[in-house]
Design a protein around this motif. Structure first.
Motif, PDB file in Angstrom:
ATOM      1  N   PRO A 256       0.826  -1.215   0.000  1.00 44.49           N
ATOM      2  CA  PRO A 256       0.000   0.000   0.000  1.00 44.49           C
ATOM      3  C   PRO A 256       0.855   1.258   0.000  1.00 44.49           C
ATOM      4  N   LYS A 257       0.351   2.288  -0.635  1.00 53.28           N
ATOM      5  CA  LYS A 257       1.089   3.541  -0.693  1.00 53.28           C
ATOM      6  C   LYS A 257       1.043   4.293   0.637  1.00 53.28           C
ATOM      7  N   LEU A 258      -0.066   4.217   1.322  1.00 48.28           N
ATOM      8  CA  LEU A 258      -0.226   4.981   2.558  1.00 48.28           C
ATOM      9  C   LEU A 258       0.425   4.291   3.747  1.00 48.28           C
ATOM     10  N   GLU A 259       0.931   5.104   4.666  1.00 50.79           N
ATOM     11  CA  GLU A 259       1.484   4.595   5.916  1.00 50.79           C
ATOM     12  C   GLU A 259       0.383   4.275   6.907  1.00 50.79           C
ATOM     13  N   LYS A 260      -0.701   5.052   6.836  1.00 49.30           N
ATOM     14  CA  LYS A 260      -1.846   4.780   7.701  1.00 49.30           C
ATOM     15  C   LYS A 260      -3.103   5.420   7.122  1.00 49.30           C
ATOM     16  N   VAL A 261      -4.239   4.797   7.450  1.00 51.16           N
ATOM     17  CA  VAL A 261      -5.563   5.280   7.068  1.00 51.16           C
ATOM     18  C   VAL A 261      -6.352   5.432   8.354  1.00 51.16           C
ATOM     19  N   THR A 262      -6.811   6.631   8.626  1.00 51.23           N
ATOM     20  CA  THR A 262      -7.452   6.918   9.906  1.00 51.23           C
ATOM     21  C   THR A 262      -8.918   7.271   9.702  1.00 51.23           C
ATOM     22  N   TYR A 263      -9.786   6.650  10.504  1.00 50.71           N
ATOM     23  CA  TYR A 263     -11.219   6.931  10.502  1.00 50.71           C
ATOM     24  C   TYR A 263     -11.603   7.491  11.866  1.00 50.71           C
ATOM     25  N   ARG A 264     -12.366   8.555  11.859  1.00 51.80           N
ATOM     26  CA  ARG A 264     -12.807   9.142  13.124  1.00 51.80           C
ATOM     27  C   ARG A 264     -14.309   9.340  13.092  1.00 51.80           C
ATOM     28  N   VAL A 265     -14.993   8.863  14.123  1.00 48.30           N
ATOM     29  CA  VAL A 265     -16.440   8.976  14.180  1.00 48.30           C
ATOM     30  C   VAL A 265     -16.835  10.426  14.407  1.00 48.30           C
ATOM     31  N   MET A 266     -17.747  10.900  13.569  1.00 44.21           N
ATOM     32  CA  MET A 266     -18.302  12.243  13.723  1.00 44.21           C
ATOM     33  C   MET A 266     -19.655  12.276  13.045  1.00 44.21           C
ATOM     34  N   THR A 267     -20.460  13.251  13.365  1.00 46.24           N
ATOM     35  CA  THR A 267     -21.751  13.378  12.715  1.00 46.24           C
ATOM     36  C   THR A 267     -21.564  13.904  11.302  1.00 46.24           C
ATOM     37  N   GLN A 268     -22.559  13.637  10.471  1.00 48.06           N
ATOM     38  CA  GLN A 268     -22.525  14.166   9.110  1.00 48.06           C
ATOM     39  C   GLN A 268     -22.366  15.681   9.125  1.00 48.06           C
ATOM     40  N   ALA A 269     -23.074  16.343  10.029  1.00 44.96           N
ATOM     41  CA  ALA A 269     -23.026  17.807  10.080  1.00 44.96           C
ATOM     42  C   ALA A 269     -21.640  18.325  10.422  1.00 44.96           C
ATOM     43  N   ALA A 270     -20.849  17.518  11.136  1.00 39.77           N
ATOM     44  CA  ALA A 270     -19.530  17.976  11.581  1.00 39.77           C
ATOM     45  C   ALA A 270     -18.460  17.838  10.510  1.00 39.77           C
ATOM     46  N   THR A 271     -18.738  17.094   9.430  1.00 46.51           N
ATOM     47  CA  THR A 271     -17.666  16.803   8.476  1.00 46.51           C
ATOM     48  C   THR A 271     -17.199  18.034   7.707  1.00 46.51           C
ATOM     49  N   THR A 272     -18.111  18.937   7.405  1.00 39.00           N
ATOM     50  CA  THR A 272     -17.709  20.125   6.633  1.00 39.00           C
ATOM     51  C   THR A 272     -16.676  20.934   7.386  1.00 39.00           C
ATOM     52  N   GLN A 273     -16.975  21.220   8.641  1.00 38.19           N
ATOM     53  CA  GLN A 273     -16.031  22.015   9.423  1.00 38.19           C
ATOM     54  C   GLN A 273     -14.745  21.244   9.678  1.00 38.19           C
ATOM     55  N   ALA A 274     -14.866  19.920   9.856  1.00 35.41           N
ATOM     56  CA  ALA A 274     -13.666  19.117  10.069  1.00 35.41           C
ATOM     57  C   ALA A 274     -12.753  19.174   8.845  1.00 35.41           C
ATOM     58  N   PHE A 275     -13.347  19.174   7.646  1.00 40.36           N
ATOM     59  CA  PHE A 275     -12.540  19.298   6.433  1.00 40.36           C
ATOM     60  C   PHE A 275     -11.891  20.679   6.369  1.00 40.36           C
ATOM     61  N   LEU A 276     -12.678  21.711   6.662  1.00 39.12           N
ATOM     62  CA  LEU A 276     -12.144  23.074   6.614  1.00 39.12           C
ATOM     63  C   LEU A 276     -11.043  23.284   7.646  1.00 39.12           C
ATOM     64  N   ASN A 277     -11.124  22.554   8.747  1.00 40.68           N
ATOM     65  CA  ASN A 277     -10.098  22.646   9.804  1.00 40.68           C
ATOM     66  C   ASN A 277      -8.900  21.732   9.533  1.00 40.68           C
ATOM     67  N   ASN A 278      -8.897  21.082   8.371  1.00 44.06           N
ATOM     68  CA  ASN A 278      -7.827  20.160   7.998  1.00 44.06           C
ATOM     69  C   ASN A 278      -7.699  18.996   8.977  1.00 44.06           C
ATOM     70  N   GLU A 279      -8.863  18.485   9.423  1.00 41.08           N
ATOM     71  CA  GLU A 279      -8.891  17.330  10.317  1.00 41.08           C
ATOM     72  C   GLU A 279      -9.206  16.049   9.556  1.00 41.08           C
TER      73      GLU A 279
END
Length: 567
Positions: A256-279
């Motif tokens: 695999p190319k990636l060193e790690k793949v990380t999943y974090r539980v969050m609500t659908q509504a929270a994903t936009t801000q999480a993306f904008l915050n570079n999370e």
């Protein structure tokens, strides 16, 4: 509109891949949404995807990709009834043998890391011969073998009720599994023809992990006992609601190319801000609010494609809804076009009215079978309720029967966006105009499927069926329950006639003849008042600039070993 669980292509292993309730698809006049000013394009065509494809040599080694996860995964066995949640099935394809991937045109392609080849070697009876890659091994050191195929068949086939399976489609038609000429050859014989055999054993799981009903039902709860994929679980922190995959050092295929793949539980509504915050590096962009915030965001790219992904409203089969005429009345009281406008508000891809439970509009064989049952007619809805014995009690009041008011409950995920509340509220008003009072009950996100939908504890609920592909997998969604096993038919509504048509279609090799049978079954599903289809949901996602081999996959499945960052 888009959710990680389907945008990453959950081509189903066995059973229903479910995403978060309709909340993840709807958008409307909620905060941040404006009047419908989006310039819309037609839905992406079949055979197209939008993933920034790059060969391995153009993807750098190392790095991390961060994804949202909409609920913590408890059951990891994809053949167990509670193991069909979309993200779980998709993640398992990186941890266990995924014998076939689906390309952008919807065609199965063998995965060379597991298969030298697999083909029909006899037609009467139908025999499939699999030649396994001799390098393929389980994490306990044992080679993949006929024993694993046999164990999956015997548990998923539905003959032993102690195994609480999600879907026996295809497996119940197998008459035998045996070793072929040598330990790397497996022969699977069918008692009846089965056209979609390539969708079976996806993923393959080890015989050692499902040897008993206890191991099958509970041995994969909160753990994955044996793996054989390019990745393995690095950390699984339930308290922090974070899951991390890392490359398996014993993997015999392309690293695999990636060193790690990380999943974090969050609500659908929270994903936009999480993306904008570079999370996170991937976010749904299919609501007016999300699209508006993400389309011009720094380091963001919008990608879209047309997957097998439908949005619907399902009815339960208990109480007043045990009467088919009441369910039919609920369908006729809904103005589906108006509901779609709420969902489509501010989204750059047009949503088309869906008239089929089995085919998507961009699939060969699609036809609109909704007829009168999907056509808005308030007077017809009232007549059906009259015939069912529910008497009108004045405008704005629920009908009554034997002193009881006609009051139903819509179970809604509490992680829903305001847009979904708008849609649900609109439907609520339509039903009240017909004399049906509908209360909206919000429940915790982690409980929505496990405690309500999967248990059939709802009058009305909305979720998405994703990647009901190939077509034979639709049997799970609509077949009659057997005892306590509802398969993927959480409404518990069905008929022997619908079952027979779906099973006959699955065994019909001629795609034109099979389509006729599937469409006959679909017409019966509409008349049954099982589910009101709304629209096919295009995937519209935001990904971080430079992310390769990821995004909107359309009909294709993802190869996580190639996902990574451009050099």
């Amino acid at each position: 509109m888009d959710a990680r669980t389907t945008a990453r292509r959950i081509t189903r292993a066995a059973g229903l891949a479910l995403a978060v309730a309709l909340t993840v698809t709807a958008c409307g006049s909620g905060s941040g949404g404006s009047a419908d000013g989006a310039v819309r394009s037609d839905p992406p065509a079949q055979g197209a995807n939008d993933i920034n494809p790059r060969p391995a040599e153009q993807v750098r080694d190392g790095g991390e990709v961060r994804y949202p996860l909409y609920q913590w995964i408890t059951q990891w066995n994809p053949y167990q009834v509670d193991g069909t949640y979309g993200d779980a099935v998709e993640i398992m394809r990186a941890l266990e043998p995924n014998l076939f991937r689906v390309d952008a045109g919807g065609t199965f392609q063998p995965v060379a890391d597991y298969l030298v080849d697999a083909k029909v070697t006899s037609t009467s009876p139908q025999v499939i011969t699999y030649r396994l890659n001799p390098k393929a091994r389980w994490s306990d050191g044992k080679p993949l073998s006929a024993l694993d195929f046999k164990a999956v068949w015997q548990t998923a086939g539905g003959k032993d009720p102690a195994y609480n399976i999600s879907n026996s489609s295809g497996y119940e038609l197998i008459s035998g599994v045996e070793q072929g000429a040598d330990p790397t050859e497996v022969k699977v014989t069918f008692a009846e023809p089965y056209s979609d055999w390539q969708n079976l054993f996806r993923p393959l799981i080890p015989a050692a992990g499902i040897a008993t009903p206890e191991a099958f039902n509970t041995g994969w709860v909160e753990k994955i006992p044996i793996t054989a994929g390019p990745f393995r679980i690095g950390t699984a922190d339930k308290t922090a609601q974070t899951l991390q995959l890392v490359p398996d050092p014993n993997w015999w295929g392309q690293k695999p190319k990636l060193e790690k793949v990380t999943y974090r539980v969050m609500t659908q509504a929270a994903t936009t801000q999480a993306f904008l915050n570079n999370e996170i590096d991937f976010a749904a962009a299919g609501t007016a609010t999300a699209y508006g915030q993400l389309k011009d965001a720094k380091d963001a790219v919008i990608r879209s494609a047309s997957p097998w992904d439908e949005v619907h409203i399902s009815f339960g089969g208990g109480g007043a809804l045990a009467d088919r005429k009441v369910r039919q009345a609920l369908g006729r009281a809904l103005d589906r076009q108006s509901l779609i406008k709420i969902a489509n508000n501010g989204v750059p891809v047009e949503f088309k009215l869906l008239g089929n439970h089995i085919f998507m509009p961009n699939q060969a064989g699609y036809q609109d079978n909704s007829g009168e049952w999907g056509r808005f007619d308030l007077a017809a809805a009232g007549k059906l309720l009259d015939e069912a014995g529910w008497k009108a009690d004045g405008a704005g009041r629920p009908r009554t029967k034997d002193g009881q008011a006609l009051e139903l409950h819509w179970v809604l995920n509490d992680g829903t966006t305001q847009a979904q509340v708008d849609l649900a509220t609109a439907a609520q008003a339509m039903w009240l105009a017909a004399g049906v009072k509908v209360d909206i009950d919000k429940v915790p996100s982690n409980d929505f499927f496990a405690k309500y939908v999967n248990q059939g504890k709802f009058d009305i609920a909305s979720w998405r069926n994703t990647d009901s592909f190939p077509l034979s997998s639709s049997l799970s969604n609509f077949r009659l329950p057997q005892g306590d096993n509802v398969f993927g038919n959480y409404s518990k509504l069905g008929s022997p006639e619908i079952d027979a048509l779906l099973k006959k279609a699955a065994g019909t090799v001629d795609p034109v003849e099979a389509a006729k049978l599937y469409n006959q079954a679909d017409a019966g599903i509409w008349e049954l008042g099982h589910t009101v289809e709304l629209y096919q949901r295009p995937s519209v996602v935001a990904v971080r600039k430079g992310l390769a081999n990821d995004g909107a996959f359309g009909l294709a499945s993802q190869d996580l070993t190639l996902t990574g960052w451009e050099k």
